[in-house]
Design an enzyme around this catalytic site. Sequence first.
Site, PDB file in Angstrom:
ATOM      1  N   GLU A 500       1.185   0.412  -2.653  1.00  0.00           N
ATOM      2  CA  GLU A 500       0.602  -0.418  -1.510  1.00  0.00           C
ATOM      3  C   GLU A 500       1.853  -0.937  -0.637  1.00  0.00           C
ATOM      4  O   GLU A 500       1.892  -2.063  -0.096  1.00  0.00           O
ATOM      5  CB  GLU A 500      -0.142  -1.733  -1.814  1.00  0.00           C
ATOM      6  N   GLY A 501       3.041  -0.177  -0.492  1.00  0.00           N
ATOM      7  CA  GLY A 501       4.123  -0.633   0.268  1.00  0.00           C
ATOM      8  C   GLY A 501       5.390  -1.008  -0.423  1.00  0.00           C
ATOM      9  O   GLY A 501       5.020  -2.008  -1.709  1.00  0.00           O
TER      10      GLY A 501
END
Length: 816
Positions: A500-501
């Site tokens: 998620e990043g």
Amino acid sequence: MEQYGYSVLTLWQGIGIGIIGALLLAYFGARIWVWGIAFLLLVYCAGAPFWFLVVAALVTLTLVLPPLRRTLFTRPVMQTIKRMGLLPAISDTERVALEAGKVWVEGELFSGRPNWTRIREAPYPSLSSEERQFLNGPVQDLCDLVDDWKVWADRQFPDEAWRLMEQEKLFGMIIPKKYGGLGFSAMVNSAVVMKLQSHCSPLATTVMVPNSLGPAELLIHYGTQAQREWYLERLATGALLPAFALTEPGAGSDAGAIQAHGILFKDESGDIHIRLNWKKRYITLSTVADVLGVAFKLRDPDHLLGEQEDLGITCALVPSDTPGIKRGRRHDPLGVPFANAPFEGHDVVVPLEAIIGGEKGAGAGWRMLMESLAAGRGISLPASALGGSKAVYLGVSAHAAVRRQFGLPIGRFEGIEEPLARIGGFVYLMDAARVYTLGAIDSGETPAVVTAILKYNLTELSRKIINDGMDVMGGNAISSGPRNILAHHYISNPIAITVEGANILTRTLMIFGQGAMRCHPWAYKEILALDENDPVRFDRAFIGHIGHVVRNTARCLILGITHGHVARVPGRGVVRKYLRRLNWVSASFAFMADLAMASLGGALKRKEKITGRFADIFSWMYLASATLRRFEAEGMRKEDLPYFQWAMEYAFAEIQKAFEGLLANMRVPGFTWWVRGPALLWHRFNSFGRGPSDRLGHKVAQLMQTPGSQRDRIAAGVYLGKDRTRGLSRMEHAIDLVAGVRPIEAKVSKAVRSGALARKPKNTRFDRALEAGIISTEEAAQIREAAKAAWDAVQVDDFDEATYLRHHASTKTSEL
């Protein structure tokens, strides 16, 4: 001045009263009309001439009356800001990201004057008896079925585990009951992932993914009724296993840069379809999934849906057996055996109804993703981080208590106490932040900035915890085999940090980069008013922003001088002390944030070292607030005080470090010398915190090594099997036995000191104590059992040559 009229003040009295009055008005955030009245009263009492009074009154009216102010003041300011580009431009994709989710208590922390009643009264949930039964029933049974070492060796789960996950609807925890799911809260979802992670990381990932961002989550919130009815029941029962494809080689943290594309066209029957092409990677479960969620950019060159040609990012559901889908390759994420793979589609044709939300969902994918991520990142990854960390907490503290060197348990060495205290303090703080955030999510909040704070900090703290655990356990941590309770956590830890990043960008771009816009009470409103050229809204926001700056400047000064002691806060005892300090931090943070935005303007978001330090302050304010909430919610237990104080003191030390980094590196035109000189020196002299003391760390480390209800409560939610010869249960069995014989050991030691028992030979001391009648036969048996368990707890695995080569050959083959 008396020659001009009536005067009750001398010049210096007027100046003094003016400064004190201004500080008080600013500190309490007086309205602009109150400032105007106070200014006119001071001018009059100082005996100013009539013409000066008239001028002062006109100036005051100009600033106090909105129509005059907008004409003579704020309109010119608007034009100047636009011309000089002092506020950052916001793209459409940035605006969607900024407007995803809601601002929760993080807005209070950003304000400079937090509402502690709101923060302290936010929900702090616990599991119900029904939810505990699920954890102690199906989830416990699943863990019992799965041997973590065999999963890593065989690269797969046993068939019985898959059947249980399907039967008990572990893939449908978030799906509402009316669609056949379990309808669980975020709190239960988190608890399940945490327990699975404490035992077997690949198992946790397999359950986590269908219950986080993916088809089910998007369908629940955005799907058409027909889509929900068709898919959700099948997803809940495991009849369909899902995956979601977002990441690409050129689009990781920057999801808006995806190259996957779809084109609308009509087939021979006149029905609208989409021709999709994509190349994705890092897609978990894609090799075993039956239905695939795909994010892509949708184009409508023939204007089949309207005048717009580039519709934007869209999400669609694609059956995995659709022609054109290419699967079969595997990634090998650090050897962790969960399904993760590249995933391609070439000229894949799906109907228009495949779009999540149907035709209305065309181009709405970016908003769907941002809104779902806003809440989702606060559930699965923090739970995963904490599950592994709690396992380390139990295993390492038990090892420290039973492992002896130089005649003492190594947990009594000060060098070992230091990492132990970090593990204990971090776990207490992390669980506080997890539960506090889940309370918000289950109450309907979607705090995008808070969940970014949680994902970044809990995965980073888990990295520190596992590294400390590896140091304490030494050879027991690096020798692979069924006995090793840390190696798999150590290997898999970096994976959560990239999901998620990347954490680097979460810290530098999201927490403060987006947080400054979302949580600042006025900045985003000013930008929107400028974009829409709305002088009324801009005037309201700009004047509010000036008042915000003036108030926090005064609060920063007064709270800094008094070390926060003048702040009015609720609570009692140690809680009150920390709330005062947090008030001081909040005011200083708000002041520095406005200083940075004013001096750097739109360039601030590119100054990632600066925004990263702001993110650290913001993060630790939130983590400290959550820790305070936990301590109070759990009844301010006296036995938990060392954990609580250690966590709070560490948080303030991290805040202090970040502030020093800001002041040493910020450029403020005309005032850089002041920021890097006097302000930095003052800040070092008058610090927020120096970190936990050695004495406090000693208390935490020793509590960790003391079996009982408190130790169990701090590590609640970890999987412990029935077999005392395996995993954490082996370590818990050993520490329980070793702790149980401490009174017997103390009795023998007393006899040695008194001369009733010879000091040497040491290895026969307990046998001689039995012969001398100092201890009973039962006590001697207890000593022998504890010694045997302690010896077994520190043993490591070894393999014959054939087994060793076979294991590594199978691992090598699975990587190809």
